[in-house]
Design an enzyme around this catalytic site. Structure first.
Site, PDB file in Angstrom:
ATOM      1  N   GLY A   1       0.711  -1.178   0.065  1.00  0.00           N
ATOM      2  CA  GLY A   1      -0.072   0.155   0.121  1.00  0.00           C
ATOM      3  C   GLY A   1       0.918   1.359  -0.117  1.00  0.00           C
ATOM      4  O   GLY A   1       2.082   1.098  -0.028  1.00  0.00           O
TER       5      GLY A   1
ATOM      6  N   ARG B   1      -4.533 -11.247  -2.690  1.00  0.00           N
ATOM      7  CA  ARG B   1      -4.414 -10.956  -3.980  1.00  0.00           C
ATOM      8  C   ARG B   1      -2.906 -10.184  -4.233  1.00  0.00           C
ATOM      9  O   ARG B   1      -2.737 -10.145  -5.729  1.00  0.00           O
ATOM     10  CB  ARG B   1      -5.292  -9.845  -4.472  1.00  0.00           C
ATOM     11  CG  ARG B   1      -5.141  -8.472  -3.621  1.00  0.00           C
ATOM     12  CD  ARG B   1      -6.235  -7.574  -3.919  1.00  0.00           C
ATOM     13  NE  ARG B   1      -6.429  -6.147  -3.296  1.00  0.00           N
ATOM     14  CZ  ARG B   1      -6.966  -6.053  -2.297  1.00  0.00           C
ATOM     15  NH1 ARG B   1      -7.548  -7.090  -1.471  1.00  0.00           N
ATOM     16  NH2 ARG B   1      -6.797  -5.064  -1.255  1.00  0.00           N
ATOM     17  N   SER B   2      -2.023 -10.288  -3.314  1.00  0.00           N
ATOM     18  CA  SER B   2      -0.794  -9.560  -3.666  1.00  0.00           C
ATOM     19  C   SER B   2       0.355 -10.657  -3.439  1.00  0.00           C
ATOM     20  O   SER B   2       1.485 -10.352  -3.565  1.00  0.00           O
ATOM     21  CB  SER B   2      -0.409  -8.644  -2.780  1.00  0.00           C
ATOM     22  OG  SER B   2      -1.202  -7.298  -3.064  1.00  0.00           O
TER      23      SER B   2
ATOM     24  N   ARG C   1      -5.489   2.510  19.155  1.00  0.00           N
ATOM     25  CA  ARG C   1      -5.069   3.884  19.724  1.00  0.00           C
ATOM     26  C   ARG C   1      -5.669   4.265  21.093  1.00  0.00           C
ATOM     27  O   ARG C   1      -5.049   4.596  21.845  1.00  0.00           O
ATOM     28  CB  ARG C   1      -5.282   5.028  18.548  1.00  0.00           C
ATOM     29  CG  ARG C   1      -4.576   4.970  17.576  1.00  0.00           C
ATOM     30  CD  ARG C   1      -4.833   5.923  16.534  1.00  0.00           C
ATOM     31  NE  ARG C   1      -4.046   5.839  15.192  1.00  0.00           N
ATOM     32  CZ  ARG C   1      -4.519   6.245  14.064  1.00  0.00           C
ATOM     33  NH1 ARG C   1      -5.755   6.900  14.048  1.00  0.00           N
ATOM     34  NH2 ARG C   1      -3.642   6.053  12.864  1.00  0.00           N
TER      35      ARG C   1
ATOM     36  N   CYS D   1      -2.177  10.913  11.774  1.00  0.00           N
ATOM     37  CA  CYS D   1      -1.070  11.905  11.090  1.00  0.00           C
ATOM     38  C   CYS D   1      -1.420  13.324  11.535  1.00  0.00           C
ATOM     39  O   CYS D   1      -0.593  14.063  11.883  1.00  0.00           O
ATOM     40  CB  CYS D   1      -1.547  11.770   9.571  1.00  0.00           C
ATOM     41  SG  CYS D   1      -3.115  11.693   8.825  1.00  0.00           S
TER      42      CYS D   1
ATOM     43  N   GLY E   1      -3.673  10.988   2.190  1.00  0.00           N
ATOM     44  CA  GLY E   1      -4.388  10.479   3.299  1.00  0.00           C
ATOM     45  C   GLY E   1      -5.539   9.232   3.210  1.00  0.00           C
ATOM     46  O   GLY E   1      -5.795   8.830   4.406  1.00  0.00           O
TER      47      GLY E   1
ATOM     48  N   HIS F   1      -0.266  17.386   4.634  1.00  0.00           N
ATOM     49  CA  HIS F   1      -1.367  17.830   5.485  1.00  0.00           C
ATOM     50  C   HIS F   1      -1.021  19.354   6.020  1.00  0.00           C
ATOM     51  O   HIS F   1       0.067  19.483   6.394  1.00  0.00           O
ATOM     52  CB  HIS F   1      -1.895  17.190   6.489  1.00  0.00           C
ATOM     53  CG  HIS F   1      -2.679  15.741   6.215  1.00  0.00           C
ATOM     54  ND1 HIS F   1      -2.781  15.239   4.747  1.00  0.00           N
ATOM     55  CD2 HIS F   1      -3.014  14.950   6.835  1.00  0.00           C
ATOM     56  CE1 HIS F   1      -3.389  14.026   4.677  1.00  0.00           C
ATOM     57  NE2 HIS F   1      -3.513  13.675   5.906  1.00  0.00           N
TER      58      HIS F   1
END
Length: 330
Positions: A10, A37-38, A97, A126, A157, A233
């Site tokens: 990714g 799939r990868s 988190r 982020c 993002g 950002h």
């Protein structure tokens, strides 16, 4: 050292590989993990190709550390399985988190919380990371009473699908990842809307600020906005302190914070911009000025590359901190 990168194909996973290599993390065997799939695809790291494998195969190899960027559901399922074989996990999703048993870490701010019992460590959002990199030294000096933040977040993002929609629209086509067109537009809608009228992204900034700064008394309100920018950002941050502050001292405190760069010369049109922050690890801060509408108020503008310090770099820094603390025993 065996290192797994979960979600290696990714946008953030690819950046994690890049940052691991740039920072000379002691990888002797890379275990790039992705969905089925990868499997069998190749990723390049340290000048050689490595084959993408599944999580079960990686767990069987008992990596020392795994850095995750595979989404919340995958993290919730797989992180405990990696931890069960003695692997330290640094997870970039939001899944862990706010778990009271898991540490939420920005190394420059609260790396001291990490200890030998921490096998799943959360990487913050982020937008929270870049804001707190600027504000943490100010909170220590003056005590933050209230934060009002508005974000201007790039399509990267959202991952590859967000980037692809902007590319398609720029080429004259359309996309259906966002609920509305993103090119020549702004969307005050990041993640899902909650019952309180805020989005999940906005509440992440509220809750994560309290946890990382270890202070639930700070009042935080956020509006998060997606903008048609490829990467980086930006944030407009208004802060009210408990104590009076000197503007030059506040600027000096931020400048002394490792990983923060001050770009604040408006007379010469010098201020942070995402176009020039992209590809860099630092958080850039400018437009630093007193807010005359409230007592002890400060305005600032901060910009950072969301794929680097906002995700991959911070995660690798956590792994480096674990190494420095002697917590990555092979």
């Amino acid at each position: 050292m065996k290192v797994a990168v979960v979600g290696a194909t990714g946008l953030v996973g690819s950046k994690m590989l890049q940052v691991l290599e740039e920072r000379h993390f002691p990888v002797t065997e890379l275990l790039p993990v992705a969905s089925s799939r990868s499997w069998g695809k190749k990723v390049t790291f340290q000048g050689r190709e490595w084959t993408v494998i599944g999580a079960d195969e990686a767990i069987a190899k008992r990596p020392t550390v795994a850095i995750f960027s595979a989404g919340g559901s995958a993290s919730g399922e797989l992180a405990p399985k990696f931890a069960a074989v003695g692997c330290r996990v640094v997870d970039n999703s939001s899944y862990w988190r706010m778990d009271p048993t898991k540490k939420l870490v920005i190394p420059e701010i609260n790396g001291d919380v990490l200890g030998p019992d921490d096998y799943i460590i959360a990487n913050p959002n982020c937008s929270t990371i870049q804001m707190l990199m600027a504000l943490a030294p100010l909170h220590k000096a003056y005590g933050i009473k209230r934060i009002v933040v508005s974000t201007y977040q790039s399509v990267s993002g959202s991952g590859a699908k967000g980037v692809n929609q902007l590319k398609a629209e720029r080429a004259g086509g359309t996309g259906d990842f966002y609920p509305h067109p993103i090119d020549l537009n702004t969307l005050p809608h990041i993640d899902v809307f909650l019952d309180n009228g805020y989005t999940k992204e906005e509440m992440k900034m509220v809750n994560e600020t309290h946890k990382i700064l270890r202070d639930d008394s700070i009042a935080v309100t956020a509006t998060t906005v997606r903008v048609p920018v490829w990467g980086g950002h930006s944030e407009s941050v208004n802060v009210e302190f408990n104590k009076p502050f000197d503007l030059d001292e506040a600027r000096a405190l931020m400048a002394a914070m490792p990983g923060v760069v001050i770009q604040d010369d408006p007379e010469n049109k010098v201020y942070p911009m995402p176009r020039f922050a992209e590809g860099k690890d630092e958080v850039f801060v400018g437009r630093i000025r007193r807010d005359f509408s409230v007592e002890n108020g400060l305005n600032l503008w901060c910009v950072a590359d969301n794929l680097r310090k906002g995700a991959a770099t911070n995660a690798v820094q956590i792994a480096q901190l674990l190494l420095e603390k002697g917590l990555l025993a092979e």
